[in-house]
Design an enzyme around this catalytic site. Structure first.
Site, PDB file in Angstrom:
ATOM      1  N   LYS A  11       0.825  -1.207   0.000  1.00  0.00           N
ATOM      2  CA  LYS A  11       0.000   0.000   0.000  1.00  0.00           C
ATOM      3  C   LYS A  11       0.867   1.268   0.000  1.00  0.00           C
ATOM      4  CE  LYS A  11      -4.150  -2.081   2.090  1.00  0.00           C
ATOM      5  NZ  LYS A  11      -5.139  -1.999   3.216  1.00  0.00           N
ATOM      6  N   TYR A  51     -12.533  -1.989  -4.135  1.00  0.00           N
ATOM      7  CA  TYR A  51     -13.088  -2.187  -2.791  1.00  0.00           C
ATOM      8  C   TYR A  51     -14.616  -2.088  -2.826  1.00  0.00           C
ATOM      9  CZ  TYR A  51      -8.670  -2.064  -0.080  1.00  0.00           C
ATOM     10  OH  TYR A  51      -7.453  -2.347   0.497  1.00  0.00           O
ATOM     11  N   PHE A  59     -15.781   3.672   6.993  1.00  0.00           N
ATOM     12  CA  PHE A  59     -14.351   3.953   6.840  1.00  0.00           C
ATOM     13  C   PHE A  59     -13.949   4.122   5.371  1.00  0.00           C
ATOM     14  CE2 PHE A  59     -14.694  -0.756   7.042  1.00  0.00           C
ATOM     15  CZ  PHE A  59     -14.034  -1.128   5.879  1.00  0.00           C
ATOM     16  N   ARG A  87      -2.202 -14.150   3.466  1.00  0.00           N
ATOM     17  CA  ARG A  87      -2.933 -13.522   4.576  1.00  0.00           C
ATOM     18  C   ARG A  87      -2.164 -13.720   5.887  1.00  0.00           C
ATOM     19  NH1 ARG A  87      -7.500 -10.174   3.612  1.00  0.00           N
ATOM     20  NH2 ARG A  87      -7.856 -10.512   5.832  1.00  0.00           N
ATOM     21  N   THR A  93      -5.768  -7.505  10.125  1.00  0.00           N
ATOM     22  CA  THR A  93      -6.057  -6.195   9.530  1.00  0.00           C
ATOM     23  C   THR A  93      -5.549  -5.060  10.417  1.00  0.00           C
ATOM     24  OG1 THR A  93      -8.042  -7.161   8.546  1.00  0.00           O
ATOM     25  CG2 THR A  93      -7.916  -4.752   8.603  1.00  0.00           C
ATOM     26  N   ARG A 104       2.088  -6.573   8.625  1.00  0.00           N
ATOM     27  CA  ARG A 104       1.296  -5.477   9.181  1.00  0.00           C
ATOM     28  C   ARG A 104       1.791  -5.080  10.565  1.00  0.00           C
ATOM     29  NH1 ARG A 104      -4.607  -7.399   6.791  1.00  0.00           N
ATOM     30  NH2 ARG A 104      -4.688  -5.892   5.077  1.00  0.00           N
ATOM     31  N   ASN A 114      -2.296   0.090   6.929  1.00  0.00           N
ATOM     32  CA  ASN A 114      -1.817  -1.216   7.406  1.00  0.00           C
ATOM     33  C   ASN A 114      -0.925  -1.947   6.399  1.00  0.00           C
ATOM     34  OD1 ASN A 114      -3.802  -1.832   5.611  1.00  0.00           O
ATOM     35  ND2 ASN A 114      -5.024  -3.079   7.010  1.00  0.00           N
ATOM     36  N   HIS A 117      -2.224  -5.393   1.296  1.00  0.00           N
ATOM     37  CA  HIS A 117      -3.534  -5.982   0.989  1.00  0.00           C
ATOM     38  C   HIS A 117      -3.340  -7.407   0.512  1.00  0.00           C
ATOM     39  CE1 HIS A 117      -7.503  -6.721  -0.748  1.00  0.00           C
ATOM     40  NE2 HIS A 117      -6.834  -7.271  -1.741  1.00  0.00           N
ATOM     41  N   GLU A 128      -9.722  -9.832  -8.176  1.00  0.00           N
ATOM     42  CA  GLU A 128      -8.703  -8.802  -7.931  1.00  0.00           C
ATOM     43  C   GLU A 128      -7.515  -8.940  -8.883  1.00  0.00           C
ATOM     44  OE1 GLU A 128      -7.935  -8.999  -3.693  1.00  0.00           O
ATOM     45  OE2 GLU A 128      -9.967  -8.300  -3.227  1.00  0.00           O
TER      46      GLU A 128
HETATM   47  N1  UDP Z   1     -10.098  -0.586   7.052  1.00  0.00           N
HETATM   48  C1  UDP Z   1     -10.220   0.551   7.823  1.00  0.00           C
HETATM   49  N2  UDP Z   1     -10.992   0.513   8.959  1.00  0.00           N
HETATM   50  C2  UDP Z   1     -11.668  -0.610   9.340  1.00  0.00           C
HETATM   51  C3  UDP Z   1     -11.556  -1.758   8.541  1.00  0.00           C
HETATM   52  C4  UDP Z   1     -10.762  -1.714   7.409  1.00  0.00           C
HETATM   53  O1  UDP Z   1      -9.639   1.597   7.507  1.00  0.00           O
HETATM   54  O2  UDP Z   1     -12.342  -0.603  10.371  1.00  0.00           O
HETATM   55  C5  UDP Z   1      -9.276  -0.558   5.834  1.00  0.00           C
HETATM   56  C6  UDP Z   1      -7.927  -1.266   5.998  1.00  0.00           C
HETATM   57  O3  UDP Z   1      -6.952  -0.587   5.226  1.00  0.00           O
HETATM   58  C7  UDP Z   1      -8.234  -2.636   5.437  1.00  0.00           C
HETATM   59  C8  UDP Z   1      -9.179  -2.299   4.280  1.00  0.00           C
HETATM   60  O4  UDP Z   1      -9.969  -1.228   4.784  1.00  0.00           O
HETATM   61  O5  UDP Z   1      -7.064  -3.317   5.031  1.00  0.00           O
HETATM   62  C9  UDP Z   1     -10.079  -3.424   3.836  1.00  0.00           C
HETATM   63  O6  UDP Z   1     -10.765  -3.940   4.958  1.00  0.00           O
HETATM   64  P1  UDP Z   1     -10.935  -5.505   5.172  1.00  0.00           P
HETATM   65  O7  UDP Z   1     -11.908  -5.690   6.286  1.00  0.00           O
HETATM   66  O8  UDP Z   1     -11.253  -6.162   3.876  1.00  0.00           O
HETATM   67  O9  UDP Z   1      -9.505  -5.958   5.709  1.00  0.00           O
HETATM   68  P2  UDP Z   1      -8.320  -6.794   4.993  1.00  0.00           P
HETATM   69  O10 UDP Z   1      -8.967  -7.807   4.093  1.00  0.00           O
HETATM   70  O11 UDP Z   1      -7.499  -5.780   4.236  1.00  0.00           O
HETATM   71  O12 UDP Z   1      -7.563  -7.419   6.123  1.00  0.00           O
HETATM   72 MG    MG Z   2     -10.427  -7.628   2.693  1.00  0.00          MG
END
Ligand code: UDP
Ligand code: MG
Length: 139
Positions: A11, A51, A59, A87, A93, A104, A114, A117, A128
């Site tokens: 990112k 997204y 958010f 992952r 996350t 992360r 974070n 992705h 994706e």
């Molecule tokens: N995100 C955020 N606030 C939240 C949850 C997610 O800013 O409460 C952002 C964060 O950058 C995250 C992305 O949105 O990586 C996508 O969210 P997701 O729940 O899909 O998490 P990921 O799959 O990236 O772990």
């Molecule tokens: Mg996600």
């Protein structure tokens, strides 16, 4: 378990802070193979499409501002069980909740910024990867 492909982003925070090399090293050391790799900068429209599941969330605006603020490195990773392995390498996350040694935990500042992705399932990985890479851009 079959060989899978998954989609990864270093990112804007990772690129800006000079962590791209360390992220690529972690991927290679994990045994995952990088089969697609390029730099780009997301636009708001591209970010919304990517997204799509999050556009209605509280958010989202902050996420879009962050994801479009600077260049990113995008990758296609391949290996046995690649989706879950990537992952796990990224960690939770929220960097505060991520295990020690994960990307992360090492490079993320907070739940928004974070560092990385990763696709979360075979269907999202397929979407994706194809959203950003055509057939000639994947080895
Ligand atoms: N995100 C955020 N606030 C939240 C949850 C997610 O800013 O409460 C952002 C964060 O950058 C995250 C992305 O949105 O990586 C996508 O969210 P997701 O729940 O899909 O998490 P990921 O799959 O990236 O772990
Ligand atoms: Mg996600």
């Amino acid at each position: 378990m079959a060989v899978e492909r998954t989609f990864a982003i270093a990112k804007p925070d990772s690129v800006k802070n000079g962590h791209l090399g360390e992220i690529i090293t972690a991927i290679e050391q994990s045994g995952l193979k990088i089969v697609g790799l390029k730099m780009t900068q997301l636009t708001p429209a591209i970010c919304k499409g990517f997204y799509h599941e999050h556009v209605t969330k509280g958010f989202y605006k902050e996420l879009e501002d962050f994801m479009t603020e600077g260049p990113v490195a995008i990758m296609v990773l391949e290996g046995e069980n690649a989706i879950l392995r990537w992952r796990e390498l990224m960690g939770a996350t929220n960097p505060e909740k991520a295990d020690a040694g994960t990307l992360r935990k090492r490079f993320g500042a907070n739940i928004g910024r974070n560092a990385t992705h990763g696709s979360d399932a075979p269907e999202s990985a397929k979407f994706e990867v194809s959203y950003f890479f055509n057939a000639f851009e994947q080895m």
